[in-house]
Design an enzyme around this catalytic site. Sequence first.
Site, PDB file in Angstrom:
ATOM      1  N   SER A  48      -8.404   3.732   8.745  1.00 51.96           N
ATOM      2  CA  SER A  48      -8.943   3.792   7.389  1.00 51.96           C
ATOM      3  C   SER A  48      -8.118   2.910   6.444  1.00 51.96           C
ATOM      4  O   SER A  48      -8.658   2.059   5.725  1.00 51.96           O
ATOM      5  CB  SER A  48      -8.930   5.258   6.922  1.00 51.96           C
ATOM      6  OG  SER A  48      -9.155   5.360   5.555  1.00 51.96           O
TER       7      SER A  48
ATOM      8  N   LYS B 221      -8.996  -1.478   5.280  1.00 51.88           N
ATOM      9  CA  LYS B 221      -9.140  -1.934   3.884  1.00 51.88           C
ATOM     10  C   LYS B 221      -8.104  -3.007   3.573  1.00 51.88           C
ATOM     11  O   LYS B 221      -8.394  -3.997   2.899  1.00 51.88           O
ATOM     12  CB  LYS B 221      -8.975  -0.740   2.931  1.00 51.88           C
ATOM     13  CG  LYS B 221     -10.172   0.206   2.983  1.00 51.88           C
ATOM     14  CD  LYS B 221      -9.973   1.439   2.132  1.00 51.88           C
ATOM     15  CE  LYS B 221      -9.026   2.410   2.751  1.00 51.88           C
ATOM     16  NZ  LYS B 221      -9.125   3.795   2.345  1.00 51.88           N
TER      17      LYS B 221
ATOM     18  N   HIS C  81       0.849  -1.195   0.000  1.00 53.22           N
ATOM     19  CA  HIS C  81       0.000   0.000   0.000  1.00 53.22           C
ATOM     20  C   HIS C  81       0.877   1.234   0.000  1.00 53.22           C
ATOM     21  O   HIS C  81       1.847   1.324   0.753  1.00 53.22           O
ATOM     22  CB  HIS C  81      -0.900   0.024   1.247  1.00 53.22           C
ATOM     23  CG  HIS C  81      -1.755   1.244   1.299  1.00 53.22           C
ATOM     24  ND1 HIS C  81      -2.915   1.364   0.557  1.00 53.22           N
ATOM     25  CD2 HIS C  81      -1.614   2.412   1.969  1.00 53.22           C
ATOM     26  CE1 HIS C  81      -3.440   2.565   0.778  1.00 53.22           C
ATOM     27  NE2 HIS C  81      -2.672   3.215   1.631  1.00 53.22           N
TER      28      HIS C  81
ATOM     29  N   ARG D 106     -15.163  12.674   6.940  1.00 53.39           N
ATOM     30  CA  ARG D 106     -13.888  13.292   7.365  1.00 53.39           C
ATOM     31  C   ARG D 106     -13.439  14.338   6.352  1.00 53.39           C
ATOM     32  O   ARG D 106     -12.920  15.386   6.712  1.00 53.39           O
ATOM     33  CB  ARG D 106     -12.807  12.216   7.522  1.00 53.39           C
ATOM     34  CG  ARG D 106     -13.000  11.344   8.763  1.00 53.39           C
ATOM     35  CD  ARG D 106     -12.088  10.134   8.718  1.00 53.39           C
ATOM     36  NE  ARG D 106     -10.695  10.503   8.650  1.00 53.39           N
ATOM     37  CZ  ARG D 106      -9.749   9.757   8.053  1.00 53.39           C
ATOM     38  NH1 ARG D 106     -10.067   8.601   7.491  1.00 53.39           N
ATOM     39  NH2 ARG D 106      -8.503  10.170   8.033  1.00 53.39           N
TER      40      ARG D 106
ATOM     41  N   ASP E 276     -15.462   2.511   6.276  1.00 50.95           N
ATOM     42  CA  ASP E 276     -14.443   3.491   5.905  1.00 50.95           C
ATOM     43  C   ASP E 276     -14.963   4.440   4.842  1.00 50.95           C
ATOM     44  O   ASP E 276     -14.680   5.634   4.868  1.00 50.95           O
ATOM     45  CB  ASP E 276     -13.167   2.798   5.408  1.00 50.95           C
ATOM     46  CG  ASP E 276     -12.146   3.834   4.962  1.00 50.95           C
ATOM     47  OD1 ASP E 276     -11.756   4.655   5.807  1.00 50.95           O
ATOM     48  OD2 ASP E 276     -11.787   3.860   3.778  1.00 50.95           O
TER      49      ASP E 276
HETATM   50  N1  URA Z   1      -5.832   7.163   2.657  1.00 51.32           N
HETATM   51  C1  URA Z   1      -6.867   6.452   3.165  1.00 51.32           C
HETATM   52  O1  URA Z   1      -7.272   5.447   2.601  1.00 51.32           O
HETATM   53  N2  URA Z   1      -7.430   6.888   4.310  1.00 51.32           N
HETATM   54  C2  URA Z   1      -7.015   7.983   4.966  1.00 51.32           C
HETATM   55  O2  URA Z   1      -7.566   8.317   5.999  1.00 51.32           O
HETATM   56  C3  URA Z   1      -5.940   8.718   4.415  1.00 51.32           C
HETATM   57  C4  URA Z   1      -5.367   8.278   3.259  1.00 51.32           C
END
Ligand code: URA
Length: 434
Positions: free
Chosen positions: A183, A187, A82, A168, A161
Amino acid sequence: MNMYEIITKKKQGLPLTAEEIGFFVSGVTDGSIPDYQTSALLMAICLRGMDDEETFLLTDAMTHSGDTLDLSAIEGIKADKHSTGGVGDKTTLVLAPMLACCGLKVAKMSGRGLGHTGGTIDKLESIPGFSTSMSDDDFIRTVREHGITVVGQTADLAPADKKLYALRDVTATIDNISLITSSIMSKKLACGADCLVLDVKTGSGAFMKTVDDARQLGRKMVDIGRRAGKKVGCVISDMNQPLGTHVGNAIEVNEAVETLRGRGSEELRHLCLVLGSVLLVNAGIAKDRAESEGMLSASLDSGRALSKFMEFVTAQGGDTSVFDGERLLPVAPLSMDVLSPADGYVSSISCADVGMASLLTGAGRETKDDVLDLSAGLIVHRKVGDRVRKGDAIATVYSSDEKKLESAAAKLLDAYEFSQEETEPLRLIHEIIM
Ligand code: URA
């Protein structure tokens, strides 16, 4: 239990229990908690913080707010990567085939670009025929057969999320380390890989502007991932200028293919070797980073990673004849060079502005629904520390639209600063957390 009490508790700086966090996440997911109460709690979290236990509980509840992928039908060690988002970050396109050549199974869900940062799914869709959606069964079959699959993230994965992020985004509650950690990690954990490497970007083009902030986020995500039973490592890499030279969609695929052919960007190759080595060591495939970098370099130098990339593209419906011989994807028909206004050295590049220049060519999205020109983008020819002479082409922008070309070129020139003094090139890797 009710939201009023939970908000009050967090407002007073008290830690929330597993039951309270579970109540909140399930209420967000099923829509029973109104947005104003969710927003109030998010703001209280931003102001009062969450400890490690709460962050773990929040991540766990969000991970299980929807479907989780069961990858057990895939033999071998499943790996994922990621990136917290950057400009010119085409790492997955090079790294995934390298990892597959070294015996890892890459089962990856990726995102689309938004604002100044790009997304792997848009880049892959610039290859004619390439499909980024498939059923869970096909996803697992393709990873089993070819060692790599990259698809778009489905709405059923960590749905809490999706809702929380949207709130957010409009309530100034993005920049909290616990919320970012939960967050991203919810995932990733829902995707079910055994091993994960996190590329936390830092600098003018990244979420985390300082190395200290990036380190804090990296450490928190690594801890949460390990508590969830995964092998997780992290690399803090620089985003004070674009990664490599190409920014856009088809244009970035071209740089990735050239790197797989052994003549692309040294910087991109280096980052792939470092990220890959963390995964291979954590997966137990190599004993140390030196051994794993040797294995990964060999996958590139032998041409095996290039062949694996072509196999992966074909497996997802892409037409690899566009890369026959020396060929690359076509880029937008109009181009304009950006010229250096003076003699000297490039002293800094605002990476966010380079991302915005790419967006202005048509290659990026301002809002989720914008349609991209996948052939547009830009190439930077000079990076920080490089010497320039007045009138040198420091970058070239590509677009299908004359006006967009001009505004992108102006933005890109603004992104550059020059100095008469010699300037050190930027360091790419700031820290590795194994
Ligand atoms: N990327 C994400 O997936 N979530 C966040 O909160 C910030 C960056």
